[in-house]
Design an enzyme around this catalytic site. Structure first.
Site, PDB file in Angstrom:
ATOM      1  N   ARG A  37       0.691  -1.017   0.134  1.00  9.32           N
ATOM      2  CA  ARG A  37       0.184  -0.087   0.281  1.00  9.32           C
ATOM      3  C   ARG A  37       0.769   1.403   0.016  1.00  9.32           C
ATOM      4  NH1 ARG A  37      -4.740  -1.874   3.617  1.00  9.32           N
ATOM      5  NH2 ARG A  37      -6.373  -2.020   2.146  1.00  9.32           N
ATOM      6  N   LYS A 202     -15.719 -15.389   5.538  1.00 15.28           N
ATOM      7  CA  LYS A 202     -16.596 -15.591   5.912  1.00 15.28           C
ATOM      8  C   LYS A 202     -17.728 -15.221   5.250  1.00 15.28           C
ATOM      9  CE  LYS A 202     -18.142 -13.043   9.740  1.00 15.28           C
ATOM     10  NZ  LYS A 202     -18.437 -11.472  10.296  1.00 15.28           N
ATOM     11  N   GLY A 360      -6.075  -6.287   0.388  1.00 14.49           N
ATOM     12  CA  GLY A 360      -6.311  -7.171   1.312  1.00 14.49           C
ATOM     13  C   GLY A 360      -5.623  -7.703   1.856  1.00 14.49           C
ATOM     14  N   GLY A 384     -12.283  -4.240   0.750  1.00 13.50           N
ATOM     15  CA  GLY A 384     -13.899  -4.346   1.261  1.00 13.50           C
ATOM     16  C   GLY A 384     -14.097  -3.112   0.094  1.00 13.50           C
TER      17      GLY A 384
HETATM   18  P1  AMP Z   1     -11.494 -12.507   4.260  1.00 10.81           P
HETATM   19  O1  AMP Z   1     -10.786 -11.436   5.290  1.00 10.81           O
HETATM   20  O2  AMP Z   1     -12.463 -12.809   4.713  1.00 10.81           O
HETATM   21  O3  AMP Z   1     -10.752 -12.025   3.019  1.00 10.81           O
HETATM   22  O4  AMP Z   1     -10.216 -14.184   5.112  1.00 10.81           O
HETATM   23  C1  AMP Z   1      -9.251 -13.904   5.600  1.00 10.81           C
HETATM   24  C2  AMP Z   1      -9.070 -15.317   5.948  1.00 10.81           C
HETATM   25  O5  AMP Z   1      -9.919 -16.307   5.598  1.00 10.81           O
HETATM   26  C3  AMP Z   1      -7.345 -15.592   5.916  1.00 10.81           C
HETATM   27  O6  AMP Z   1      -6.697 -14.913   7.125  1.00 10.81           O
HETATM   28  C4  AMP Z   1      -7.569 -17.124   6.031  1.00 10.81           C
HETATM   29  O7  AMP Z   1      -6.563 -17.710   7.531  1.00 10.81           O
HETATM   30  C5  AMP Z   1      -8.832 -17.754   6.731  1.00 10.81           C
HETATM   31  N1  AMP Z   1      -9.220 -18.575   5.857  1.00 10.81           N
HETATM   32  C6  AMP Z   1      -9.389 -18.969   4.166  1.00 10.81           C
HETATM   33  N2  AMP Z   1      -9.696 -20.650   4.193  1.00 10.81           N
HETATM   34  C7  AMP Z   1     -10.059 -21.180   5.949  1.00 10.81           C
HETATM   35  C8  AMP Z   1     -10.780 -21.565   5.939  1.00 10.81           C
HETATM   36  N3  AMP Z   1     -11.014 -22.877   5.683  1.00 10.81           N
HETATM   37  N4  AMP Z   1     -11.050 -21.695   7.342  1.00 10.81           N
HETATM   38  C9  AMP Z   1     -10.594 -21.342   8.705  1.00 10.81           C
HETATM   39  N5  AMP Z   1     -10.303 -20.167   7.706  1.00 10.81           N
HETATM   40  C10 AMP Z   1      -9.860 -19.650   6.796  1.00 10.81           C
END
Ligand code: AMP
Length: 403
Positions: A37, A202, A360, A384
């Site tokens: 960034r 999520k 991100g 985001g």
């Molecule tokens: P986000 O912030 O929603 O893009 O999520 C990113 C995070 O999702 C990363 O830190 C990953 O470690 C986590 N992640 C990816 N796959 C999984 C999984 N199968 N179980 C738990 N966390 C996960």
């Protein structure tokens, strides 16, 4: 309408330019672990400094609770920024206080200052527009124009993004303009096949984008923690994997819609299941419909897509002409569970067309896994913000610049 660009601000020599950057970089013990960034902000800063402007930069870092906290100080960013620009960056130890005044007054033409973390002031993110306007007025005092270049925050109605753009003549910086140019290519007539790859933790964060994109894409690829909600919707036992039970119905609806629209929905056919959520956990690959039957039983947690899925996803990506990817395929921070993310990143580098990495964690993941930024068509600085843009949502920080 077109966004106001830097040229609309006229000659900036000798003028004081207040600029919102996004220096929200990951730090470990005061060390910057991914400077993407900061690097992305350099073209606009250089353009302003070369014109002979006095530049006052501001940013947030992390999520302090409206009061100073040493671990969220921007001081390491000021130091690194100075190294990258090859000139000193004066650092103000407060945001709108005495030190900020001192630093601003001392600035000469072609010099740059950085203010301390905006979120040390609770008014920055206040729900009260009056409070935000008050901070914006204090930030704007003494400045001639405002440049908005923190793409990662344009979806936020915050003092340094929204109100300050109303308090001064304002325009988008080069980074924001470039992000918009690339993301607009995804929303207005993308070359086909067009694939969107979503992962991360999520589902609920990504539902808006799935809903908006389903009628627009040819392929929707699902990995990461959110895949288990899809598997559950298909009636599979996902043991202790990440699951958003309350989203199962909605996900089922999307699956039906994908079928009706003829959108290819790619879900993993195999999954790497671990005994626990840790880097050295015992693990094995099982079929996506047999997670409950792994040797870890009900304790098993799916932490990555399996090799067959990774190969299928890579093929779907490689043969598309436009690809947008947001969210890792697995827990890429742990090497044993980074293979799926690596395969997807590799496939993006092989796309004959436009491949965009959406901000991100995905951006940090590709760099952390050793890929070069230049291998991708574009790496967005806003996770985001880029998702909300693709969702077709209203982005206050862009609207206020005439978008
Ligand atoms: P986000 O912030 O929603 O893009 O999520 C990113 C995070 O999702 C990363 O830190 C990953 O470690 C986590 N992640 C990816 N796959 C999984 C999984 N199968 N179980 C738990 N966390 C996960």
């Amino acid at each position: 309408m077109a966004i106001r660009t830097l040229e609309t601000l006229g000659d900036l020599a000798g003028r004081t330019v207040l600029i919102r950057c996004d220096f929200n970089v990951p730090l470990e013990d005061g060390r910057i672990t991914d400077e993407g960034r900061i690097v992305a902000s350099l073209p606009t800063l250089r353009a302003l400094l070369e014109q002979g402007a006095k530049v006052v930069a501001m940013s947030h870092l992390g999520r302090p609770k409206g009061a100073p906290e040493e671990r969220y100080s921007l001081a390491p960013v000021a130091a690194r920024l100075g190294e990258l620009l090859g000139q000193e960056v004066a650092f103000a130890t407060d945001t709108v206080g005495e030190d900020a005044q001192r630093v601003r007054i001392a600035l000469q033409d072609g010099q740059l200052a950085l203010l301390e973390n905006l979120r040390f002031d609770p008014r920055e993110t206040s729900k009260d527009a009056g409070e935000r306007a008050e901070l914006a007025a204090e930030l704007a005092a003494g400045a001639d124009v405002f440049v908005s270049d923190g793409f990662g925050v344009v979806h936020r109605e915050q003092a340094s993004v929204f109100e300050v753009a109303q308090a001064l003549p304002s325009a988008a910086g080069l980074l924001v303009a470039k992000e918009l140019e690339v993301l607009s290519r995804l929303t207005e007539s993308p070359e086909r096949p067009y694939a969107v790859v979503l992962g991360g933790s999520k589902v609920s964060d990504k539902l808006g984008v799935i809903e908006h994109l389903l009628p627009r894409v040819d392929r929707l690829v699902i990995g990461g923690g959110m895949l288990f909600t899809f598997l559950k919707a298909l009636g599979h036992d996902v043991a202790s994997s990440l699951l958003e039970e309350d989203q199962v119905e909605r996900v089922l609806g999307y699956m039906k819609q994908a079928e009706e629209l003829g959108v290819q929905l790619l879900l993993p056919t195999d999954v790497v299941v671990a005994e626990s959520f840790s880097a050295d956990a015992a693990h094995e690959t099982v079929a996506a419909d047999a997670i409950g039957g792994s040797r870890f039983g009900a304790k098993g947690i799916g932490l990555d897509i399996g090799p067959d899925s990774a190969a299928a996803f890579a093929e779907a990506i490689r043969t598309s002409r436009t690809v947008f990817w947001n969210g890792p395929m697995g827990v890429f921070e742990m090497p044993a569970f980074a293979h799926g993310t690596k395969a997807v990143a590799q496939a993006l580098t092989e796309v004959d067309g436009l491949a965009v990495v959406g901000g991100g964690d995905s951006a940090a993941a590709v760099r952390g896994l050793g890929f070069d930024d230049a291998a991708f068509g574009h790496i967005s600085t806003g996770g985001g913000a880029s998702l909300e843009f693709l969702e077709g949502a209203r982005l206050p920080g862009l609207e206020v610049l005439g978008w």
